[in-house]
Design a protein around this motif. Structure first.
Motif, PDB file in Angstrom:
ATOM      1  N   ALA A   1       0.270   3.328   8.132  1.00 35.99           N
ATOM      2  CA  ALA A   1      -0.399   2.209   8.106  1.00 35.99           C
ATOM      3  C   ALA A   1      -1.857   2.451   7.570  1.00 35.99           C
ATOM      4  N   MET A   2      -2.373   3.704   7.670  1.00 31.38           N
ATOM      5  CA  MET A   2      -3.625   4.000   7.086  1.00 31.38           C
ATOM      6  C   MET A   2      -3.504   3.998   5.561  1.00 31.38           C
ATOM      7  N   SER A   3      -2.303   4.672   5.117  1.00 29.77           N
ATOM      8  CA  SER A   3      -2.273   4.694   3.674  1.00 29.77           C
ATOM      9  C   SER A   3      -2.256   3.295   3.157  1.00 29.77           C
ATOM     10  N   LEU A   4      -1.667   2.279   3.865  1.00 24.62           N
ATOM     11  CA  LEU A   4      -1.656   0.887   3.229  1.00 24.62           C
ATOM     12  C   LEU A   4      -3.093   0.112   3.408  1.00 24.62           C
ATOM     13  N   ASN A   5      -3.707   0.510   4.639  1.00 23.61           N
ATOM     14  CA  ASN A   5      -5.163   0.019   4.922  1.00 23.61           C
ATOM     15  C   ASN A   5      -6.132   0.507   3.681  1.00 23.61           C
ATOM     16  N   LEU A   6      -6.031   2.021   3.309  1.00 21.21           N
ATOM     17  CA  LEU A   6      -7.018   2.397   2.439  1.00 21.21           C
ATOM     18  C   LEU A   6      -6.758   2.015   1.089  1.00 21.21           C
ATOM     19  N   MET A   7      -5.329   1.414   0.639  1.00 19.66           N
ATOM     20  CA  MET A   7      -5.226   0.755  -0.496  1.00 19.66           C
ATOM     21  C   MET A   7      -5.569  -0.823  -0.545  1.00 19.66           C
ATOM     22  N   HIS A   8      -5.741  -1.221   0.751  1.00 21.76           N
ATOM     23  CA  HIS A   8      -5.901  -2.609   0.877  1.00 21.76           C
ATOM     24  C   HIS A   8      -4.512  -3.448   0.580  1.00 21.76           C
ATOM     25  N   TYR A   9      -3.524  -2.773   0.914  1.00 25.13           N
ATOM     26  CA  TYR A   9      -2.132  -3.380   0.404  1.00 25.13           C
ATOM     27  C   TYR A   9      -2.089  -5.072   0.777  1.00 25.13           C
ATOM     28  N   ASP A  10      -1.679  -5.759  -0.100  1.00 20.51           N
ATOM     29  CA  ASP A  10      -1.600  -7.144   0.132  1.00 20.51           C
ATOM     30  C   ASP A  10      -3.022  -7.837   0.708  1.00 20.51           C
ATOM     31  N   LYS A  11      -3.977  -7.075   0.134  1.00 20.57           N
ATOM     32  CA  LYS A  11      -5.405  -7.452   0.494  1.00 20.57           C
ATOM     33  C   LYS A  11      -5.549  -7.545   2.241  1.00 20.57           C
ATOM     34  N   SER A  12      -5.102  -6.631   2.852  1.00 16.89           N
ATOM     35  CA  SER A  12      -5.119  -6.424   4.392  1.00 16.89           C
ATOM     36  C   SER A  12      -5.629  -5.263   4.619  1.00 16.89           C
ATOM     37  N   THR A  13      -6.292  -4.909   5.660  1.00 12.99           N
ATOM     38  CA  THR A  13      -6.604  -3.725   6.424  1.00 12.99           C
ATOM     39  C   THR A  13      -6.198  -3.898   7.747  1.00 12.99           C
ATOM     40  N   ARG A  14      -5.060  -4.685   8.082  1.00 16.17           N
ATOM     41  CA  ARG A  14      -4.649  -4.826   9.612  1.00 16.17           C
ATOM     42  C   ARG A  14      -3.023  -4.264   9.514  1.00 16.17           C
ATOM     43  N   TRP A  15      -2.973  -3.131   8.617  1.00 16.32           N
ATOM     44  CA  TRP A  15      -1.327  -2.597   9.031  1.00 16.32           C
ATOM     45  C   TRP A  15      -1.479  -1.838  10.288  1.00 16.32           C
ATOM     46  N   ASN A  16      -0.473  -1.855  10.995  1.00 13.05           N
ATOM     47  CA  ASN A  16      -0.445  -0.882  12.170  1.00 13.05           C
ATOM     48  C   ASN A  16       0.955  -0.438  12.568  1.00 13.05           C
ATOM     49  N   MET A  17       1.193   0.428  13.366  1.00 13.02           N
ATOM     50  CA  MET A  17       2.547   0.986  13.628  1.00 13.02           C
ATOM     51  C   MET A  17       3.595   0.103  13.975  1.00 13.02           C
ATOM     52  N   VAL A  18       3.096  -1.008  14.792  1.00  9.92           N
ATOM     53  CA  VAL A  18       4.178  -1.949  15.458  1.00  9.92           C
ATOM     54  C   VAL A  18       4.317  -2.936  14.226  1.00  9.92           C
ATOM     55  N   LYS A  19       3.645  -3.299  13.417  1.00 13.77           N
ATOM     56  CA  LYS A  19       3.908  -4.321  12.326  1.00 13.77           C
ATOM     57  C   LYS A  19       4.896  -3.569  11.146  1.00 13.77           C
ATOM     58  N   LEU A  20       4.470  -2.325  11.136  1.00 10.50           N
ATOM     59  CA  LEU A  20       5.479  -1.538   9.961  1.00 10.50           C
ATOM     60  C   LEU A  20       6.887  -1.456  10.618  1.00 10.50           C
ATOM     61  N   ALA A  21       6.882  -1.019  12.045  1.00  7.60           N
ATOM     62  CA  ALA A  21       8.474  -0.819  12.553  1.00  7.60           C
ATOM     63  C   ALA A  21       9.328  -2.199  12.189  1.00  7.60           C
ATOM     64  N   LEU A  22       8.493  -3.318  12.550  1.00  7.44           N
ATOM     65  CA  LEU A  22       9.201  -4.444  12.536  1.00  7.44           C
ATOM     66  C   LEU A  22       9.379  -4.859  11.068  1.00  7.44           C
ATOM     67  N   LEU A  23       8.445  -4.725  10.065  1.00  3.45           N
ATOM     68  CA  LEU A  23       8.851  -5.116   8.768  1.00  3.45           C
ATOM     69  C   LEU A  23       9.935  -4.144   8.325  1.00  3.45           C
ATOM     70  N   MET A  24       9.989  -3.026   8.810  1.00  3.53           N
ATOM     71  CA  MET A  24      10.927  -1.983   8.224  1.00  3.53           C
ATOM     72  C   MET A  24      12.396  -2.422   8.876  1.00  3.53           C
ATOM     73  N   LEU A  25      12.302  -2.885   9.746  1.00  2.05           N
ATOM     74  CA  LEU A  25      13.486  -3.514  10.446  1.00  2.05           C
ATOM     75  C   LEU A  25      14.100  -4.616   9.597  1.00  2.05           C
TER      76      LEU A  25
END
Length: 168
Positions: free
Chosen positions: A112-136
């Motif tokens: 999540a920090m990696s994605l936040n630092l790169m502003h992936y999808d113009k977002s800095t709101r990546w977190n472990m729950v969101k990533l677990a759900l999206l990976m699913l």
């Protein structure tokens, strides 16, 4: 870098450029098959994962080879390919100085920090729950064996639980 072309995934060499990768954690995934270990790969496909206290592994995931992956688009990272690699590298450097906490600051948090630092999808709101759900939702199994490695232990445990419940 002028081209934003995504290099090919090479499962036989464990190369997953621009991917979030996932693998089961023994025992934990047997009971909760959606919970597992996560890493993130550089543009070269080399995987980085927060593997334990003060340790970010490179090219040797803590719980084995990836069984699932989700390839993202480098064009969605601020700075493209170089922004992607910078985000992964900076997050890895930060996590080399952190204590691992299974519930609050773990491998998912590193990704999540990696994605936040790169502003992936113009977002800095990546977190472990969101990533677990999206990976699913978006994760793809590397092959049928990856699917089996994830689900067979759970099915065995669930079958035993049902058999015991029926006997009681």
């Amino acid at each position: 870098m002028g081209s934003e072309h995504c290099p090919e995934i090479d499962i036989s060499r464990d190369r997953f450029p621009f991917c979030i990768v996932w693998t089961p954690i023994p025992v934990l995934t047997w009971f909760f098959p959606v919970l597992g270990h996560m890493g993130v790969a550089l543009s070269s496909g080399v995987i980085r994962d927060f593997a334990g206290p003060y340790f970010v592994s490179e090219d040797n995931m803590a719980f084995g080879k990836p069984t699932k992956y989700w390839q993202l688009k480098p064009t969605n990272a601020l700075g493209g390919v170089s922004g992607w690699d910078r985000g992964v590298t900076e997050a890895s450097d930060v996590y080399k100085g952190r204590m691992h906490n299974l519930f609050c600051d773990n491998c998912h948090s590193h990704v999540a920090m990696s994605l936040n630092l790169m502003h992936y999808d113009k977002s800095t709101r990546w977190n472990m729950v969101k990533l677990a759900l999206l990976m699913l939702i978006y994760g793809k199994y590397v092959n049928f064996a990856g699917f089996l490695k994830t689900w067979i232990p759970f099915l065995v445990v669930a079958s035993i639980a049902v058999a015991v419940a029926l006997l009681v």
